[in-house]
Scaffold this motif. Structure first.
Motif, PDB file in Angstrom:
ATOM      1  N   VAL A  96      -1.329   2.872  -9.756  1.00  0.00           N
ATOM      2  CA  VAL A  96      -2.257   3.083  -8.633  1.00  0.00           C
ATOM      3  C   VAL A  96      -1.465   3.388  -7.360  1.00  0.00           C
ATOM      4  N   ARG A  97      -0.445   2.666  -7.123  1.00  0.00           N
ATOM      5  CA  ARG A  97       0.353   2.885  -5.915  1.00  0.00           C
ATOM      6  C   ARG A  97       0.988   4.273  -5.934  1.00  0.00           C
ATOM      7  N   LEU A  98       1.528   4.702  -7.115  1.00  0.00           N
ATOM      8  CA  LEU A  98       2.154   6.014  -7.222  1.00  0.00           C
ATOM      9  C   LEU A  98       1.150   7.128  -6.972  1.00  0.00           C
ATOM     10  N   VAL A  99      -0.020   7.008  -7.590  1.00  0.00           N
ATOM     11  CA  VAL A  99      -1.036   8.048  -7.409  1.00  0.00           C
ATOM     12  C   VAL A  99      -1.472   8.119  -5.957  1.00  0.00           C
ATOM     13  N   ALA A 100      -1.623   6.968  -5.303  1.00  0.00           N
ATOM     14  CA  ALA A 100      -2.050   6.957  -3.909  1.00  0.00           C
ATOM     15  C   ALA A 100      -0.996   7.634  -3.026  1.00  0.00           C
TER      16      ALA A 100
ATOM     17  N   ALA B 153      10.033   5.177  -3.150  1.00  0.00           N
ATOM     18  CA  ALA B 153       9.391   3.994  -2.577  1.00  0.00           C
ATOM     19  C   ALA B 153       8.484   3.277  -3.581  1.00  0.00           C
ATOM     20  N   THR B 154       8.044   3.952  -4.635  1.00  0.00           N
ATOM     21  CA  THR B 154       7.077   3.329  -5.531  1.00  0.00           C
ATOM     22  C   THR B 154       7.574   3.122  -6.965  1.00  0.00           C
ATOM     23  N   LEU B 155       8.301   4.093  -7.525  1.00  0.00           N
ATOM     24  CA  LEU B 155       8.617   4.029  -8.954  1.00  0.00           C
ATOM     25  C   LEU B 155      10.115   4.022  -9.253  1.00  0.00           C
ATOM     26  N   CYS B 156      10.868   4.895  -8.629  1.00  0.00           N
ATOM     27  CA  CYS B 156      12.303   5.027  -8.947  1.00  0.00           C
ATOM     28  C   CYS B 156      13.092   3.820  -8.428  1.00  0.00           C
ATOM     29  N   PRO B 157      14.047   3.372  -9.221  1.00  0.00           N
ATOM     30  CA  PRO B 157      14.889   2.258  -8.756  1.00  0.00           C
ATOM     31  C   PRO B 157      15.703   2.704  -7.548  1.00  0.00           C
TER      32      PRO B 157
END
Length: 202
Positions: A123-127, A196-200
């Motif tokens: 959800v955070r990534l899509v937003a 900021a959301t998915l990548c380390p």
């Protein structure tokens, strides 16, 4: 009378004999007093000064001592510890070449690829992507997640080549209306959103 003549004769004879004895003794004394053979000179050892008449030395040359013969170095017997042992390595021999280091193993194919996010992370990534342009997700969140994960892996492989990462993001995130991507500006924003959301973190 005869006795007196005999006595006088004996006396005269005694006087003559005495005179003859005296004369003979004088001759004997003279002969005895003849010059005697001087004592043989004391033989001095070679190199020893002979005292002279005035008390000085005669200056006879002193014999110099013979020089010592050179000493021949002893040859060590075969097998002695002083000599080099047979079969031993010669000093200064070059070392054997170093064994080359084994090649560095290649990283696994999924190196830098993040695991699939849970529902909340999705959800955070899509937003974050919709905030850039809703057409990036285009109602297909699973497809957007797969593209995002692949882009994270590229960011792991080329952490300092931002120009290459922008190019890859522009190639991955496409839409029917944007077959060539969303341009450089939006591709850079996609990179920031993924970090900021998915990548380390890099």
């Amino acid at each position: 009378m005869r006795t007196r003549l005999l006595a006088a004769t004996l006396t005269a004879f005694a006087a003559v004999s005495l005179a003859a004895c005296s004369s003979g003794s004088g001759s004997s004394g003279t002969a005895a007093g003849s010059p005697t053979t001087p004592p043989a000179a004391t033989t001095s050892a070679p190199g020893t000064p002979t005292p002279g008449a005035t008390g000085g030395t005669t200056g006879a040359p002193t014999t110099a001592a013979a020089p010592a013969a050179p000493t021949t170095p002893a040859v060590p017997p075969a097998g002695s510890p002083d000599g080099p042992a047979s079969g031993s390595a010669s000093p200064g021999a070059p070392d054997a070449p170093d064994t080359p280091a084994p090649p560095k193993p290649a990283p696994p194919a999924d190196a830098g690829l993040p695991a699939k996010p849970g529902s909340d992370d999705t959800v955070r990534l899509v937003a974050a992507l919709d905030a850039i342009d809703p057409a990036i997700v285009g109602g297909k969140p699973d497809q957007a997640v797969d593209r995002a994960r692949n882009q994270c892996q590229s960011m792991y492989q080329f952490p300092k080549d931002r120009a290459k990462l922008v190019e890859l993001a522009n190639q991955r995130f496409t839409a029917p209306d944007h077959p060539q991507g969303f341009g450089t500006e939006k591709a850079e924003k996609i990179l920031d959103a993924l970090r900021a959301t998915l990548c380390p973190p890099a």
